[in-house]
Design an enzyme around this catalytic site. Structure first.
Site, PDB file in Angstrom:
ATOM      1  N   ARG A  34      14.732  -6.051  -0.426  1.00 38.58           N
ATOM      2  CA  ARG A  34      15.115  -6.168   0.990  1.00 38.58           C
ATOM      3  C   ARG A  34      15.160  -7.631   1.465  1.00 38.58           C
ATOM      4  O   ARG A  34      15.856  -7.962   2.417  1.00 38.58           O
ATOM      5  CB  ARG A  34      14.137  -5.393   1.870  1.00 38.58           C
ATOM      6  N   ASP A 136      10.561  -1.569  21.060  1.00 39.55           N
ATOM      7  CA  ASP A 136      10.452  -1.642  19.600  1.00 39.55           C
ATOM      8  C   ASP A 136       9.949  -3.024  19.240  1.00 39.55           C
ATOM      9  O   ASP A 136      10.175  -3.989  19.978  1.00 39.55           O
ATOM     10  CB  ASP A 136      11.816  -1.394  18.940  1.00 39.55           C
TER      11      ASP A 136
HETATM   12  C1  LIG Z   1      11.963   5.243  11.895  1.00 39.74           C
HETATM   13  S1  LIG Z   1      12.189   4.372  13.389  1.00 39.74           S
HETATM   14  C2  LIG Z   1      11.981   5.689  14.565  1.00 39.74           C
HETATM   15  C3  LIG Z   1      13.029   5.651  15.659  1.00 39.74           C
HETATM   16  C4  LIG Z   1      12.975   6.834  16.629  1.00 39.74           C
HETATM   17  N1  LIG Z   1      11.690   6.907  17.291  1.00 39.74           N
HETATM   18  C5  LIG Z   1      13.301   8.131  15.934  1.00 39.74           C
HETATM   19  O1  LIG Z   1      12.396   8.957  15.756  1.00 39.74           O
HETATM   20  O2  LIG Z   1      14.447   8.339  15.573  1.00 39.74           O
HETATM   21  C6  LIG Z   1      10.657   3.469  13.497  1.00 39.74           C
HETATM   22  C7  LIG Z   1      10.715   2.252  14.443  1.00 39.74           C
HETATM   23  O3  LIG Z   1       9.372   1.819  14.681  1.00 39.74           O
HETATM   24  C8  LIG Z   1       9.405   0.424  14.879  1.00 39.74           C
HETATM   25  N2  LIG Z   1       8.047  -0.117  14.714  1.00 39.74           N
HETATM   26  C9  LIG Z   1       7.343  -0.302  13.564  1.00 39.74           C
HETATM   27  N3  LIG Z   1       6.139  -0.833  13.831  1.00 39.74           N
HETATM   28  C10 LIG Z   1       6.064  -0.978  15.179  1.00 39.74           C
HETATM   29  C11 LIG Z   1       5.062  -1.476  16.059  1.00 39.74           C
HETATM   30  N4  LIG Z   1       3.881  -1.929  15.610  1.00 39.74           N
HETATM   31  N5  LIG Z   1       5.323  -1.482  17.383  1.00 39.74           N
HETATM   32  C12 LIG Z   1       6.514  -1.031  17.852  1.00 39.74           C
HETATM   33  N6  LIG Z   1       7.505  -0.552  17.077  1.00 39.74           N
HETATM   34  C13 LIG Z   1       7.281  -0.527  15.749  1.00 39.74           C
HETATM   35  C14 LIG Z   1      10.394  -0.057  13.824  1.00 39.74           C
HETATM   36  O4  LIG Z   1      10.912  -1.330  14.137  1.00 39.74           O
HETATM   37  C15 LIG Z   1      11.447   1.064  13.859  1.00 39.74           C
HETATM   38  O5  LIG Z   1      12.548   0.732  14.652  1.00 39.74           O
END
Ligand SMILES: C[S@@+](CC[C@H](N)C(=O)[O-])C[C@H]1O[C@@H](n2cnc3c(N)ncnc32)[C@H](O)[C@@H]1O
Length: 267
Positions: A34, A136
């Site tokens: 990545r 996010d």
């Molecule tokens: C798999 S996506 C989920 C998106 C949406 N909630 C869904 O269920 O379709 C996970 C997201 O969590 C965010 N993320 C990861 N760690 C985080 C943190 N500590 N605080 C806020 N967002 C975070 C990532 O950047 C990513 O965009």
């Protein structure tokens, strides 16, 4: 380029410091692949040089890209559609008396979840004020959410009646994209924030979607995130978790309405 055990450890520690997520040792190859394009783009001849760049003041823009590359952003409109249907029917029978109705898509990725919520709220409360915020940790995701330009190939996930009402096909160089109508976008806002250390998100939400993000954290951090979330939920407010994220040690202030859907109740 191969990544050494030490390089992986350094990059993993830096990632964990910023996101709270620790990548298992078995992720070293994924991390290397990545980040390969970022080594080229930043002209870093090795992972350790790249790591050192991320620690410098000049490396702070690259640090955002590094976080973005190592987080998982998979999302789509009306993901786990039954939860949106649940919300719709719940509010049809339990109309909140206060205004505005406030919803939060916590870990919103590129915004599809927040705009799905917006369509539901507008459908239910079109003549009343409502607001959706999306947050996010990834700067890139937040920019994409604000931009609200999505590939036309993904529009099929949106129920037809909402597609007709809320989606606009792009023209010219945006012919392969669609966006949402301005009145919907106007009532949605997006900002960067870290679920483990929230600095911009206020309180009093009626609905919080915290889906497909807890799985990336260890148990103590999951608990810390849930505490941060629950205290921002109104009494009577609803919390939605992802399907694989049901709470084991549910606090007494939450009542289970359906698997992974909880209501905050007064104790
Ligand atoms: C798999 S996506 C989920 C998106 C949406 N909630 C869904 O269920 O379709 C996970 C997201 O969590 C965010 N993320 C990861 N760690 C985080 C943190 N500590 N605080 C806020 N967002 C975070 C990532 O950047 C990513 O965009």
């Amino acid at each position: 380029m191969a990544i050494s055990a030490l390089e992986f450890q350094q990059l993993n520690r830096l990632f964990e410091q910023h996101t709270g997520i620790s990548l298992g040792k078995n992720k070293a190859d994924i991390v290397a692949s990545r980040l390969a394009s970022r080594l080229r783009a930043s002209r870093s001849p090795s992972f350790s040089k790249y790591y050192r760049l991320l620690l410098t003041p000049e490396g702070q823009d690259e640090l955002q890209i590094f976080i973005d590359k190592l987080t998982t952003h998979e999302t789509y409109f009306f993901r786990e559609q039954a939860q949106f249907e649940f919300l719709y029917h719940y509010y049809q029978h339990n109309r909140p008396r206060h205004s505005p109705i406030r919803a939060w898509s916590a870990a919103c990725s590129s915004g599809e979840e927040a705009y799905s919520l917006a369509m539901i709220l507008d459908d239910l409360f079109y003549n009343r004020p409502w607001h959706v915020i999306g947050t996010d940790i990834s700067e890139m995701s937040v920019l994409m959410a604000k931009d609200a330009r999505y590939a036309i190939s993904t529009v099929g996930k949106i129920p037809k009646r909402y597609r007709i009402r809320y989606c606009m096909k792009g023209t010219g160089k945006n012919a392969d994209n669609f966006t949402l109508i301005p009145t919907l976008k106007k009532q949605c806002s997006f900002q960067e924030d870290n679920l483990l250390n929230l600095t911009t998100v206020d309180f009093s939400f009626d609905v919080i979607f915290l889906r497909n993000v807890l799985i990336y954290f260890d148990k103590p951090k999951q608990q810390a995130i849930l505490n941060n979330i629950i205290k921002r939920l109104n009494h009577g407010g609803l919390l939605f978790l992802g399907h694989s994220e049901a709470m084991r040690d549910k606090p007494a202030c939450l009542q289970t309405l359906s698997p992974c859907i909880y209501k905050k109740v007064a104790l």
